[in-house]
Write an enzyme that holds these catalytic residues in place. Structure first.
Site, PDB file in Angstrom:
ATOM      1  N   ASP A  24      -7.863  27.020 -45.103  1.00  0.00           N
ATOM      2  CA  ASP A  24      -8.682  28.166 -45.527  1.00  0.00           C
ATOM      3  C   ASP A  24      -9.266  28.902 -44.319  1.00  0.00           C
ATOM      4  O   ASP A  24     -10.471  29.147 -44.240  1.00  0.00           O
ATOM      5  CB  ASP A  24      -9.822  27.719 -46.444  1.00  0.00           C
ATOM      6  CG  ASP A  24      -9.313  26.997 -47.686  1.00  0.00           C
ATOM      7  OD1 ASP A  24      -9.999  26.056 -48.142  1.00  0.00           O
ATOM      8  OD2 ASP A  24      -8.229  27.357 -48.181  1.00  0.00           O
ATOM      9  N   GLU A 180      -7.585  34.542 -55.405  1.00  0.00           N
ATOM     10  CA  GLU A 180      -8.615  33.807 -54.656  1.00  0.00           C
ATOM     11  C   GLU A 180      -8.654  34.330 -53.226  1.00  0.00           C
ATOM     12  O   GLU A 180      -7.881  35.222 -52.864  1.00  0.00           O
ATOM     13  CB  GLU A 180      -8.259  32.305 -54.651  1.00  0.00           C
ATOM     14  CG  GLU A 180      -8.273  31.690 -56.035  1.00  0.00           C
ATOM     15  CD  GLU A 180      -7.777  30.257 -56.051  1.00  0.00           C
ATOM     16  OE1 GLU A 180      -8.387  29.450 -56.757  1.00  0.00           O
ATOM     17  OE2 GLU A 180      -6.778  29.946 -55.377  1.00  0.00           O
TER      18      GLU A 180
HETATM   19  C1  6LW Z   1     -10.248  27.315 -51.811  1.00  0.00           C
HETATM   20  C2  6LW Z   1      -9.482  28.227 -52.715  1.00  0.00           C
HETATM   21  C3  6LW Z   1      -8.365  27.366 -53.159  1.00  0.00           C
HETATM   22  O1  6LW Z   1     -11.606  27.595 -51.796  1.00  0.00           O
HETATM   23  O2  6LW Z   1      -8.614  26.059 -52.873  1.00  0.00           O
HETATM   24  O3  6LW Z   1      -6.425  26.938 -54.292  1.00  0.00           O
HETATM   25  C4  6LW Z   1      -9.961  25.968 -52.420  1.00  0.00           C
HETATM   26  N1  6LW Z   1      -7.335  27.782 -53.739  1.00  0.00           N
HETATM   27  O4  6LW Z   1      -9.019  29.397 -52.062  1.00  0.00           O
HETATM   28  C5  6LW Z   1     -10.096  24.844 -51.442  1.00  0.00           C
HETATM   29  O5  6LW Z   1      -9.217  25.011 -50.365  1.00  0.00           O
END
Ligand code: 6LW
Length: 508
Positions: A24, A180
């Site tokens: 991330d 996301e």
């Molecule tokens: C992160 C989000 C995600 O905050 O996983 O699958 C979470 N998407 O973007 C943890 O890495």
């Protein structure tokens, strides 16, 4: 001691530029310096901060959340709970970090003048809902906070107050999982909204939309996803969760997470989601992402590797542990100190075992697919050893216990928990060792990604491997979750002294 970064010559660099569980990524530039922050989940300290001068070579310089008042992880914080994705920005001369603690205080904002720390106490953001918070400022200084699902609200970054309604900016790419990792940028005449979509597994991808104002409306890029390796057999998979930055020459680059599955089908990744780098060109006002591969053409500026290569061995002769060492949930100084026996790390058990998230554990991310970890252990007053940990239900360990004079290897794979081998050893300190040997060429599709050999060294250095275990069971494909392997020292009874810890890469 520095964590390993990419190797880079004048003609090429290798991806990932930050190997090991550094997922991330969020990046910002301050003058000639680049800083990058990653998620850290159940580990303490949290949110590693890394520095680079060339986008290729990275050194961890600290952790933003290194005090319990910043990072409260309750006793029942599970693995892959805790700290999710951050956003790191440099604005008005200060560094600002916004991040979600999904196991405690929700969305929090921190500031610093020096990204190496100290960072401020948390500014709580009760009006910011959802994970993956982003912050961006428009021309008149208004701060916009955007979160997963691409909701947006106006935020005062000084007080944490929010204003107005949370508006929905974009529903993402039709048919793809919830958007996301939103990041908002003003580039040229447009505002760009970058997102991850498809979930962080094999369907992961990066998409983008643009508008004339920071609040939209946004039109999706006709070429979405602008990056994805889904439905390919590319060696880098799960590519997504990106952030954009300008290089020293003004060109644009993207950092993002990806995984490197090993072994046969379906492929198992053990190092977690790693940070990769890829160039971006702008065509007709849209970003076109270059080809992401494990060997990349060098960027058009001189590479600036750190002055000192990362040391392999830590003799624990400093008062403070180096920033790449992590513990689980917290690190009570009365249980974890280099002051009790100068030149040693003393871990004093507090009842947990590797099957719990409160075991006394100090580890570092496994950053290479083949590597060797060794540590000199004096367990005269207790029991402890060396572990390869993915989470509390998936770990291999080799421990020594003075009371029984035994060295034993344990394996925990989900519901299975067993002593695999044990051997009496002479009294006194002993070198415990783990050799991880990756499977590079796959002839048999049933092959796992690596072999994990655990044992001890005879006084003459001969390795006595008590067990060699299939590494697929310490992979994210088996265990799930968001982290990667961590190699570390632990104590499960009494006090255990670790005189040194040596981490040796056995591949590039
Ligand atoms: C992160 C989000 C995600 O905050 O996983 O699958 C979470 N998407 O973007 C943890 O890495």
């Amino acid at each position: 001691m520095k964590v390993t970064s990419a190797s880079g010559t004048e003609s090429s660099f290798s991806n990932p530029v930050i190997p090991g569980f550094y997922p991330d990524p969020s990046i910002c530039r301050a003058g000639d310096d680049y800083y990058l922050a990653c998620s850290s989940f159940e580990y303490f300290p949290g949110v590693p901060i890394l520095h680079s001068r060339d986008l290729v070579h990275w050194t961890q310089i600290g952790n933003a959340l290194d005090r319990p008042s910043q990072l409260r992880l309750p006793p029942d914080t599970p693995s892959s709970g805790g700290i999710y994705a951050p956003t790191l920005r440099h604005h008005d001369g200060r560094f600002r970090l916004i991040v979600t603690n999904v196991s405690g205080d929700g969305n929090l904002l921190f500031t610093a003048t020096d990204p190496a720390g100290p960072w401020s106490e948390p500014i709580r953001l009760p009006g910011v809902h959802g994970i993956d918070p982003d912050i961006a400022w428009d021309e008149d200084g208004t701060c916009w906070c955007t979160t997963a699902g691409v909701g947006q609200i106006r935020l005062d970054p000084h007080t944490g107050e929010t204003y107005g309604e949370r508006r929905r900016l974009w529903s993402g790419v039709p048919g793809a999982k919830a958007p996301e990792a939103p990041h908002l940028y003003r580039i040229g005449d447009h505002w760009y909204l970058l997102i991850a979509e498809g979930g962080t597994e094999r369907g992961h991808g990066v998409s983008i939309a643009r508008g004339r104002t920071p609040t939209g409306p946004f039109e999706p890029c006709p070429a979405n996803p602008i990056l994805s390796h889904r439905s390919t057999d590319h060696p880098i998979q799960n590519t997504g969760h990106a952030d954009l930055v300008q290089g020293p020459d003004g060109s644009w680059w993207m950092v993002l997470l990806g995984v490197r599955p090993g072994g046969g089908t379906p492929g198992w990744h053990v190092l977690g989601r790693e940070t990769h780098l890829v160039p971006v060109e702008w065509v007709d006002g849209w970003p076109v992402v270059g080809e992401l591969s494990t060997v990349m053409p060098a960027p058009p500026w001189p590479l600036r590797p750190p002055a000192a290569a990362p040391e392999r061995r830590d003799d624990f002769d400093a008062n403070e542990l180096a920033p790449h060492w992590v513990s689980l949930r917290d690190r009570p100084t009365e249980n974890c100190t280099t002051k009790e026996r100068p030149g040693s790390l003393t871990l004093r058990a507090r009842g947990g075992s590797l099957d719990d998230t409160d075991v006394l554990f100090v580890g570092r991310r496994q950053q290479h697919r083949s590597c060797r970890a060794r540590t000199l252990v004096d367990a005269a007053q207790g029991r402890g050893g060396l572990a390869v940990r993915l989470d509390e239900s998936h770990h291999y360990s080799v421990e020594t216990e003075a009371a029984t004079g035994q060295v034993r290897v344990r394996a925990r794979i989900g519901p299975l928990n067993t002593v695999v081998a044990s051997r009496p050893v002479s009294p006194g300190p002993v070198v415990l060792r783990v050799d991880v040997t990756s499977v590079d060429t796959v002839n048999d599709p049933r092959t796992g990604p690596d072999l994990v050999s655990l044992g001890f060294e005879e006084p003459d250095g001969t390795f006595v491997a008590l067990a060699s275990l299939d590494g697929r069971y310490l992979s994210t494909e088996v265990a799930g979750g968001f982290t990667g392997r961590v190699l570390g020292m632990f104590a499960t009874a009494g006090s255990v002294h670790f005189d040194w810890f040596d981490y040796e890469p056995l591949d590039a």
